[in-house]
Design a protein around this motif. Sequence first.
Motif, PDB file in Angstrom:
ATOM      1  N   GLU A 105       7.266  13.685  -0.497  1.00 36.90           N
ATOM      2  CA  GLU A 105       6.207  14.656  -0.235  1.00 36.90           C
ATOM      3  C   GLU A 105       5.800  15.270  -1.565  1.00 36.90           C
ATOM      4  O   GLU A 105       6.555  16.042  -2.164  1.00 36.90           O
ATOM      5  CB  GLU A 105       6.696  15.722   0.742  1.00 36.90           C
ATOM      6  CG  GLU A 105       6.977  15.155   2.115  1.00 36.90           C
ATOM      7  CD  GLU A 105       7.361  16.230   3.116  1.00 36.90           C
ATOM      8  OE1 GLU A 105       7.232  17.440   2.808  1.00 36.90           O
ATOM      9  OE2 GLU A 105       7.794  15.848   4.203  1.00 36.90           O
ATOM     10  N   SER A 106       4.607  14.906  -2.038  1.00 38.57           N
ATOM     11  CA  SER A 106       4.177  15.319  -3.377  1.00 38.57           C
ATOM     12  C   SER A 106       3.931  16.819  -3.487  1.00 38.57           C
ATOM     13  O   SER A 106       4.090  17.387  -4.562  1.00 38.57           O
ATOM     14  CB  SER A 106       2.933  14.541  -3.793  1.00 38.57           C
ATOM     15  OG  SER A 106       1.898  14.731  -2.854  1.00 38.57           O
ATOM     16  N   LYS A 107       3.562  17.492  -2.399  1.00 39.05           N
ATOM     17  CA  LYS A 107       3.310  18.942  -2.466  1.00 39.05           C
ATOM     18  C   LYS A 107       4.590  19.721  -2.745  1.00 39.05           C
ATOM     19  O   LYS A 107       4.585  20.681  -3.501  1.00 39.05           O
ATOM     20  CB  LYS A 107       2.683  19.436  -1.165  1.00 39.05           C
ATOM     21  CG  LYS A 107       1.261  18.982  -0.979  1.00 39.05           C
ATOM     22  CD  LYS A 107       0.669  19.523   0.301  1.00 39.05           C
ATOM     23  CE  LYS A 107      -0.744  19.009   0.470  1.00 39.05           C
ATOM     24  NZ  LYS A 107      -1.352  19.470   1.721  1.00 39.05           N
ATOM     25  N   THR A 108       5.697  19.306  -2.135  1.00 36.55           N
ATOM     26  CA  THR A 108       6.972  20.014  -2.313  1.00 36.55           C
ATOM     27  C   THR A 108       7.896  19.309  -3.288  1.00 36.55           C
ATOM     28  O   THR A 108       8.993  19.797  -3.560  1.00 36.55           O
ATOM     29  CB  THR A 108       7.702  20.147  -0.959  1.00 36.55           C
ATOM     30  OG1 THR A 108       7.961  18.839  -0.437  1.00 36.55           O
ATOM     31  CG2 THR A 108       6.892  20.964   0.019  1.00 36.55           C
ATOM     32  N   HIS A 109       7.470  18.166  -3.818  1.00 42.13           N
ATOM     33  CA  HIS A 109       8.288  17.346  -4.724  1.00 42.13           C
ATOM     34  C   HIS A 109       9.666  17.089  -4.113  1.00 42.13           C
ATOM     35  O   HIS A 109      10.699  17.324  -4.736  1.00 42.13           O
ATOM     36  CB  HIS A 109       8.435  17.981  -6.109  1.00 42.13           C
ATOM     37  CG  HIS A 109       7.151  18.134  -6.841  1.00 42.13           C
ATOM     38  ND1 HIS A 109       6.473  17.068  -7.359  1.00 42.13           N
ATOM     39  CD2 HIS A 109       6.406  19.229  -7.126  1.00 42.13           C
ATOM     40  CE1 HIS A 109       5.363  17.484  -7.937  1.00 42.13           C
ATOM     41  NE2 HIS A 109       5.294  18.797  -7.811  1.00 42.13           N
ATOM     42  N   SER A 110       9.670  16.601  -2.886  1.00 44.13           N
ATOM     43  CA  SER A 110      10.941  16.355  -2.222  1.00 44.13           C
ATOM     44  C   SER A 110      10.938  15.017  -1.500  1.00 44.13           C
ATOM     45  O   SER A 110       9.898  14.514  -1.093  1.00 44.13           O
ATOM     46  CB  SER A 110      11.258  17.488  -1.234  1.00 44.13           C
ATOM     47  OG  SER A 110      10.259  17.563  -0.242  1.00 44.13           O
ATOM     48  N   LYS A 112      12.543  13.224   1.794  1.00 40.24           N
ATOM     49  CA  LYS A 112      13.173  13.550   3.077  1.00 40.24           C
ATOM     50  C   LYS A 112      13.517  12.258   3.791  1.00 40.24           C
ATOM     51  O   LYS A 112      12.706  11.338   3.871  1.00 40.24           O
ATOM     52  CB  LYS A 112      12.234  14.385   3.942  1.00 40.24           C
ATOM     53  CG  LYS A 112      11.983  15.753   3.355  1.00 40.24           C
ATOM     54  CD  LYS A 112      11.158  16.614   4.256  1.00 40.24           C
ATOM     55  CE  LYS A 112      10.962  17.976   3.599  1.00 40.24           C
ATOM     56  NZ  LYS A 112      10.181  18.879   4.421  1.00 40.24           N
ATOM     57  N   HIS A 122      15.328  17.485  -3.727  1.00 35.17           N
ATOM     58  CA  HIS A 122      14.231  18.144  -4.437  1.00 35.17           C
ATOM     59  C   HIS A 122      14.183  17.613  -5.864  1.00 35.17           C
ATOM     60  O   HIS A 122      15.219  17.490  -6.514  1.00 35.17           O
ATOM     61  CB  HIS A 122      14.431  19.654  -4.440  1.00 35.17           C
ATOM     62  CG  HIS A 122      14.455  20.225  -3.058  1.00 35.17           C
ATOM     63  ND1 HIS A 122      13.310  20.456  -2.325  1.00 35.17           N
ATOM     64  CD2 HIS A 122      15.485  20.571  -2.258  1.00 35.17           C
ATOM     65  CE1 HIS A 122      13.635  20.935  -1.149  1.00 35.17           C
ATOM     66  NE2 HIS A 122      14.953  21.014  -1.077  1.00 35.17           N
ATOM     67  N   ASP A 124      12.505  17.953  -9.770  1.00 32.08           N
ATOM     68  CA  ASP A 124      11.789  18.732 -10.765  1.00 32.08           C
ATOM     69  C   ASP A 124      11.234  17.712 -11.761  1.00 32.08           C
ATOM     70  O   ASP A 124      11.949  17.251 -12.653  1.00 32.08           O
ATOM     71  CB  ASP A 124      12.719  19.728 -11.451  1.00 32.08           C
ATOM     72  CG  ASP A 124      11.976  20.668 -12.383  1.00 32.08           C
ATOM     73  OD1 ASP A 124      10.857  20.322 -12.824  1.00 32.08           O
ATOM     74  OD2 ASP A 124      12.512  21.744 -12.674  1.00 32.08           O
TER      75      ASP A 124
END
Length: 144
Positions: A105-110, A112, A122, A124
Amino acid sequence: MKIRRIFSLIVGLIALSCGSNNNHFESDEVSGAYVREYTFKVINPESGTEIGMRTIRDTIIIQPINKDYEVSNNRWGLNDYDKDGWRNMEHADDRPLPTYVATYESKTHSLKAVGTASNIIHLDIETNQLYWAKDKPYKKITGD
């Protein structure tokens, strides 16, 4: 009719080529090997005395699979009190986590895990670090 087919084919090829470049960039940003190494004291459970030190090298490997990613984990241990050298921890009590498929998920950089709410990683991107737990960063292995 023939011109319409050719035009549809050209538009389709352009759409595919634009989409694949974007996924390629994201894949380069996310995929790779991330390592965390830590050392701790080993205590004899019967006597409570210190036996020595153990070093764990924990590696998370993220590989692109179509639009998703395969997340795998390897752990190796080294004891300073024996001559066994680095040993695979596949069958140890704190063995590696099982391999799974995750969606980025590019918005949350995670990342899942597909089909579950657990196993959230996650990233960074700026510091090339990955966090499985907030206080335990893994550093991305780069050619620099």
